[in-house]
Design an enzyme around this catalytic site. Structure first.
Site, PDB file in Angstrom:
ATOM      1  N   VAL A   1      37.699  33.496  38.306  1.00 52.15           N
ATOM      2  CA  VAL A   1      36.714  32.414  38.188  1.00 52.15           C
ATOM      3  C   VAL A   1      36.487  32.050  36.721  1.00 52.15           C
ATOM      4  O   VAL A   1      36.492  30.885  36.361  1.00 52.15           O
ATOM      5  CB  VAL A   1      35.380  32.797  38.850  1.00 52.15           C
ATOM      6  CG1 VAL A   1      34.364  31.686  38.668  1.00 52.15           C
ATOM      7  CG2 VAL A   1      35.607  33.067  40.327  1.00 52.15           C
ATOM      8  N   CYS A   2      36.346  33.073  35.888  1.00 46.68           N
ATOM      9  CA  CYS A   2      36.127  32.786  34.467  1.00 46.68           C
ATOM     10  C   CYS A   2      37.293  32.000  33.927  1.00 46.68           C
ATOM     11  O   CYS A   2      37.134  31.070  33.168  1.00 46.68           O
ATOM     12  CB  CYS A   2      36.057  34.061  33.644  1.00 46.68           C
ATOM     13  SG  CYS A   2      34.982  35.260  34.319  1.00 46.68           S
ATOM     14  N   GLY A   3      38.502  32.419  34.309  1.00 51.36           N
ATOM     15  CA  GLY A   3      39.685  31.734  33.812  1.00 51.36           C
ATOM     16  C   GLY A   3      39.608  30.263  34.129  1.00 51.36           C
ATOM     17  O   GLY A   3      39.858  29.427  33.279  1.00 51.36           O
TER      18      GLY A   3
END
Lengths: 172, 157
Positions: free
Chosen positions: B45-47
Site C-alpha cells: 500500500v505504501c508503495g
C-alpha cells in the site's frame, strides 16, 4: 468520491449511450491487477449486455511501470484509427511481453496505418490526452489501479465478478 | 495522540535522507513542504501511495513544493527501496530515536512502532496549512494535498 469529469466525447465507450449503468475504469496497461480486471470486466459486460456502458480511462503509473505510458499512447493512437478497443484488448492479453517491439507488432496485427501510428507515437500526439485522463483521475480520488466508478461514484468494494455484477445491478 | 492541526507551527526536525546526508525542515523555509508519513518501506500500500506522489512530481513542482516521505525505516533501507521502485523523492529516516518526529507531529502508532499514514502541507513560513490522517490500509491519493497547495495564500516571491 465522485467522478469529476463526466463521461463525454473524449472517452472510449463500449455499450449503448442509453444504458442505465455506466462503469468507468481508470487503468494502467502494465498493472497486473488491471490485467485481471480486464478479464472480469469482459465477463461482466457479457452478463449485463445492453444494461451496461463501459468506459476506460488511462492512469499509467509510469515511474513504476516503464511501458505503461507508451502503451496508453499506443491505444489512443490506435483509437485515432478506430481501433482503440482492439488495441486495448491486445495490450492486456499480451501484458507479460509488453515492450515497444510488441506494441509495433500488435499494431501491425491490427493492420493499422503504420506510418501514421509510428508518427503519432514519435510526436507524442496523445500525451496530453493521457495526462488529462490521469489528472482527472487524481482529482476524482483515484489512488491506484484499477479504480472503478459506477454511475459517477467511486466503487470501493471487491471487483471479483459476482461482487461487481451485484454492485452494478444494484444501481440500475 | 492527535495529529497536529492547521495553524500549528510545524516542529523542526533534521533527519537522514541518505546514509551520509540530512535534511532539516528549516532549510526548506520559503517554499511549501509536503510531509508524507507512511508506515513502512516495502509494504504494497505504501508503495502505491508513494508511486502516485512520485508520478506527480511535475504537478508539485508547479507549486515549488518539496515532497518528503517519512517512515521509521533506516536510511539504507530507504535507499534500496527508492532504487527498487524508481522513486525520485526524498525519503527521510525517522529511525533514531525511533519515531521521534512522528511523535512530535502526533502521528506515531506506539503499539505497532510505525508512523500513521498522514499528510501535512506546511506553508512557506513554517506553519501547518493542512493535515490529514488516513486509515492505515487506505491510500489517501493526492487530491487533498493538491487542493491544500492550491488554497495556499500566493506568496510575494
Amino acid at each position: 468520491m465522485s467522478l469529476t469529469i463526466p463521461v463525454g466525447a473524449d472517452d472510449h465507450i463500449q455499450g449503448p449511450e442509453t444504458a442505465p449503468i455506466t462503469l468507468v475504469e481508470y487503468g494502467d496497461y502494465q498493472c497486473p491487477y488491471c490485467a485481471n480486471a480486464y478479464v472480469i470486466v469482459k465477463r461482466v459486460q457479457h452478463q449485463l449486455g445492453p444494461l451496461l456502458r463501459f468506459v476506460f480511462r488511462n492512469f499509467p503509473l509510469s515511474q513504476v511501470h516503464p511501458q505503461a505510458e507508451l502503451a496508453a499512447e499506443a491505444a489512443e493512437a490506435a483509437g485515432a484509427q478506430s481501433m482503440f478497443w482492439e488495441m486495448h484488448d491486445a495490450l492486456y492479453e499480451n501484458q507479460p511481453a509488453l515492450s515497444p517491439a510488441l506494441i509495433g507488432a500488435l499494431a501491425q496485427g491490427l493492420q493499422l496505418d503504420m506510418e501514421r501510428f509510428e508518427k503519432d507515437l514519435a510526436s507524442r500526439r496523445f500525451r496530453e490526452h493521457v495526462k488529462r485522463d490521469f489528472m482527472g483521475g487524481v482529482r476524482s480520488g483515484v489512488a491506484g489501479t484499477p479504480t472503478f466508478f459506477i454511475n459517477g461514484e467511486r466503487y470501493e468494494g471487491s471487483w471479483d465478478e459476482p461482487s461487481l455484477v451485484n454492485a452494478l445491478k444494484a444501481t440500475a | 495522540m492527535d495529529a497536529l492541526k492547521a495553524g500549528t507551527s510545524a516542529p523542526e526536525f533534521s533527519l537522514p535522507s541518505t546514509p551520509d546526508q540530512r535534511v532539516a525542515l528549516s532549510e526548506l523555509r520559503g517554499r511549501p513542504v509536503v510531509l508524507i508519513f507512511y508506515p513502512a518501506d516495502w509494504s504494497p500500500v505504501c508503495g502505491d501511495e508513494l508511486a502516485l506522489f512520485n508520478e506527480l512530481r511535475d504537478e508539485f513542482a508547479k507549486f515549488d513544493a518539496s515532497l518528503l516521505g517519512i517512515s521509521v525505516d533506516g536510511a539504507w533501507c530507504h535507499t534500496a527501496f527508492a532504487k527498487d521502485r524508481g522513486y525520485h523523492m526524498t525519503l527521510l529516516a525517522d529511525f533514531e530515536p525511533k519515531g521521534e518526529v512522528a511523535r512530535q507531529y502526533g502521528v506515531y502508532r506506539s503499539k505497532e512502532g510505525v508512523c500513521e499514514r498522514a499528510l501535512f502541507v506546511i506553508k512557506p513560513d513554517g506553519v501547518i496549512h493542512w493535515s490529514h490522517v488516513s486509515p492505515i490500509g487506505v491510500n489517501p491519493g493526492v487530491d487533498g494535498v493538491l487542493h491544500a497547495l492550491e488554497s495556499l495564500p500566493r506568496s510575494a516571491s
